[in-house]
Design an enzyme around this catalytic site. Structure first.
Site, PDB file in Angstrom:
ATOM      1  N   SER A  67      -5.400   6.411  -5.756  1.00  0.00           N
ATOM      2  CA  SER A  67      -6.787   6.882  -5.804  1.00  0.00           C
ATOM      3  C   SER A  67      -7.337   7.085  -4.408  1.00  0.00           C
ATOM      4  CB  SER A  67      -7.642   5.840  -6.524  1.00  0.00           C
ATOM      5  OG  SER A  67      -7.772   4.701  -5.697  1.00  0.00           O
ATOM      6  N   LYS A  68      -8.501   7.717  -4.375  1.00  0.00           N
ATOM      7  CA  LYS A  68      -9.169   7.949  -3.096  1.00  0.00           C
ATOM      8  C   LYS A  68      -9.458   6.613  -2.414  1.00  0.00           C
ATOM      9  CE  LYS A  68     -13.738   9.341  -1.741  1.00  0.00           C
ATOM     10  NZ  LYS A  68     -13.615   8.766  -0.433  1.00  0.00           N
ATOM     11  N   ARG A  69      -9.771   5.608  -3.236  1.00  0.00           N
ATOM     12  CA  ARG A  69     -10.061   4.283  -2.673  1.00  0.00           C
ATOM     13  C   ARG A  69      -8.852   3.701  -1.935  1.00  0.00           C
ATOM     14  NH1 ARG A  69     -11.732   1.514  -7.281  1.00  0.00           N
ATOM     15  NH2 ARG A  69     -12.604   3.460  -8.047  1.00  0.00           N
TER      16      ARG A  69
ATOM     17  N   GLY B 222      -6.651   5.433  -0.398  1.00  0.00           N
ATOM     18  CA  GLY B 222      -6.602   6.175   0.863  1.00  0.00           C
ATOM     19  C   GLY B 222      -7.585   5.589   1.868  1.00  0.00           C
ATOM     20  N   ASP B 223      -8.809   5.317   1.395  1.00  0.00           N
ATOM     21  CA  ASP B 223      -9.845   4.773   2.289  1.00  0.00           C
ATOM     22  C   ASP B 223      -9.418   3.389   2.791  1.00  0.00           C
ATOM     23  OD1 ASP B 223     -11.280   7.002   1.747  1.00  0.00           O
ATOM     24  OD2 ASP B 223     -12.628   6.053   0.294  1.00  0.00           O
TER      25      ASP B 223
END
Ligand code: GLU
Length: 537
Positions: free
Chosen positions: A291-293, A295-296
């Site tokens: 998920s994008k999370r 990645g962050d």
């Protein structure tokens, strides 16, 4: 007839023929036509990019068509700019569509909102055939049913067991249904799953899939806002666009029985596409969807290009802006879930096309590996043309207020790129070719500059001055240093490291002879003299 490529479910796939028919009912041969069908609800996740890539590779391998269709029937999730973002992403990645939104073709329009008038007739056709029905239940009524079921520790589902007790054209009289329709009462059209029927299909990755129809809920096909749902629009468009293979993410597998039933209901079974549901891209830790999370949290992009959320202004990083080369991203994604069956890891797009096969796609999720992503970029950066990299580096230098010339920068690039995984690292690895050290790293100084170092270097510089300033200066200087160290029984590391410290300002950098060669005699010796002066104070 062309060579047969494979045969699944009785259908043959043939490569492009100049006088092809898209589908030949007599021979059951069809042209390969695949589509990537994103919904413009935000930036494109790299999982989606991988889906598109596999579609591309499959289409090209079989001489077929790769189509871009925008599925924007859910207006509540529509995000401004997402469609342009998708198109730009594929341009950057170098994956071109043969047909579709922004390109054109014989099967357009390729944006579902522009195809709105097409869908209603298909929904009504299913109602006429008894495969679908009008449902008038309000959201409040449905919510009440849900609550009631919850209280009984059950889950509410609109299906063959509950539809009789709900407000729809199957439970209401014909007159009442007509009255509601003519009075403008809002309605949806739902699919009517038959009771207790086995729905079966072959998935090219998962194998044979079976599902009992009684377990499935009567999905909405047509909404009260006059828009089709994903399911109806997707099937109608795949049929009208003569799609031969549906290659998409695993999250759509649960919807596939409905899709198979829709083909049956419309009487399109003979031309139903083959299905291939791709495994998930997993978190680096291995479980759960990337998920994008993630990645962050771990500092890597999950989108091809940088994205600015039009509502919140939040910026998400992209592979392009993070310095990845598009070929590296394509290569990395190709191997996240597919393998060629060999040890080879670096593939050009053409090689991927020729080697790709659905049979070699894994059933299991593929774990994203940041180090591997960097490794791919490193490989592609090494293969990149020095001149092109030098042009990029020259711009970077300009922005830092440094003027240089392309030949010099190209030489520097040739020396330092093996230390870089990204073009933006050229500066960190090669700054000393453009600016002399202003100060010297303290730790290095302590370790590398001892009592007498200054005097020793003064003597060395005097000798190095004597060597003629020619192309061979650097090599001759090195030779001299080696002899000098040997003759004077000195510690090689100590001498070379103090020279490095004088020239680079630290312990890092390329081999000294290479640095001498690029900097030239004047600059190299000047830096050593400056260091002696500054450090020996
Ligand atoms: N619009 C769907 C999506 O966003 C497409 C699914 C499919 O390929 O059928 O993923």
């Amino acid at each position: 007839m062309q060579e047969e490529i494979f045969c699944v479910g009785g259908r043959k796939v043939v490569p492009l023929q100049s006088d092809y028919t898209i589908y030949n009912i007599a021979t059951m041969e069809r042209r390969v036509r695949v589509r990537f069908a994103p919904s413009p609800t935000g930036p494109l996740h790299i999982g989606g990019v991988r889906t598109a890539l596999y579609n591309y590779l499959f289409a090209k391998k079989h001489g077929g068509d790769f189509i871009l269709r925008i599925e924007d029937t859910d207006r509540t999730r529509f995000v401004e700019g997402a469609e342009d973002y998708i198109i730009e992403s594929f341009k950057w990645l170098g994956l071109s569509f043969d047909e579709g939104q922004g390109i054109g073709g014989d099967f357009g329009p390729y944006k579902q909102s522009e195809r709105k008038p097409i869908y209603k007739q298909y929904a009504l056709e299913l109602v006429d055939k008894g495969w679908a029905y009008y449902a008038f239940d309000t959201p409040e009524e449905l919510e009440a049913k849900r609550k009631q079921a919850e209280a009984e520790k059950k889950t509410f589902q609109y299906d063959c067991t509950t539809r009789e007790g709900l407000r729809n054209s199957l439970s209401l009289s014909k007159q009442e249904t007509e009255r509601l329709l003519s009075s403008g009462e809002p309605y949806v059209i739902r699919f009517r799953f038959p009771k207790d029927e086995l729905i079966e299909f072959d998935d090219l990755i998962r194998g044979h899939v079976k599902m009992n129809s009684s377990l499935l809920d009567d999905k909405v096909l047509y909404k009260s806002d006059g828009m089709p749902t994903y399911h109806l629009a997707n099937i109608v468009d795949d049929h009208l666009m003569q799609i031969s293979h549906v290659i998409r993410g695993e999250e759509w597998l649960p919807s596939c029985p409905l899709h198979v039933m829709l083909y049956r209901a419309f009487g399109w079974e003979a031309t139903m596409p083959e299905f291939a549901h791709l495994p998930l891209l997993l978190k680096p830790e291995g479980s759960g969807k990337l998920s994008k999370r993630d990645g962050d949290r771990l500092g890597f992009p999950v989108f091809p290009l940088q994205w600015k959320d039009p509502k919140t202004g939040e910026i998400s990083s992209g592979y392009r802006e993070s310095g990845y080369l598009p070929q590296a991203v394509v290569n990395m994604l190709a191997l996240l879930g597919w393998n060629s069956g060999t040890e080879q890891e670096i593939f050009t797009l053409e090689e991927l096309v020729s080697k790709f096969s659905i049979e070699r796609i894994s059933k299991h999720g593929a774990r994203f590996d940041l180090e591997k992503a960097k490794w791919f970029n490193h490989q592609y950066l090494q293969a990149a043309d020095n001149h092109t990299l030098a042009e990029e580096f020259l711009c970077d230098l300009k922005q830092r207020g440094i003027e240089s010339n392309i030949d010099y920068v190209e030489r520097v690039v040739g020396l330092i790129k093996e230390r870089c995984s990204f073009a933006k690292e050229l500066w960190d690895n090669g700054d000393y070719f453009f600016v002399a050290p202003k100060d010297y790293a303290e730790k290095a100084l302590k370790k590398r500059w001892k009592e007498g170092t200054g005097e020793r270097l003064t003597a060395i510089v005097a000798c190095l001055e004597e060597i003629e300033d020619s192309k061979e200066w650097a090599e001759q200087a090195e030779e001299f240093l080696m002899n000098y160290i040997k003759e004077n029984e000195l510690n090689m590391g100590q001498i070379m490291n103090s020279i490095r410290l004088s020239i680079v300002g630290d312990t890092r950098g390329c081999g000294m002879v290479d640095v001498f060669a690029v900097l030239g005699k004047q600059e190299a010796l000047r830096r050593i003299k400056v260091a002696i002066e500054k450090i020996n104070l």
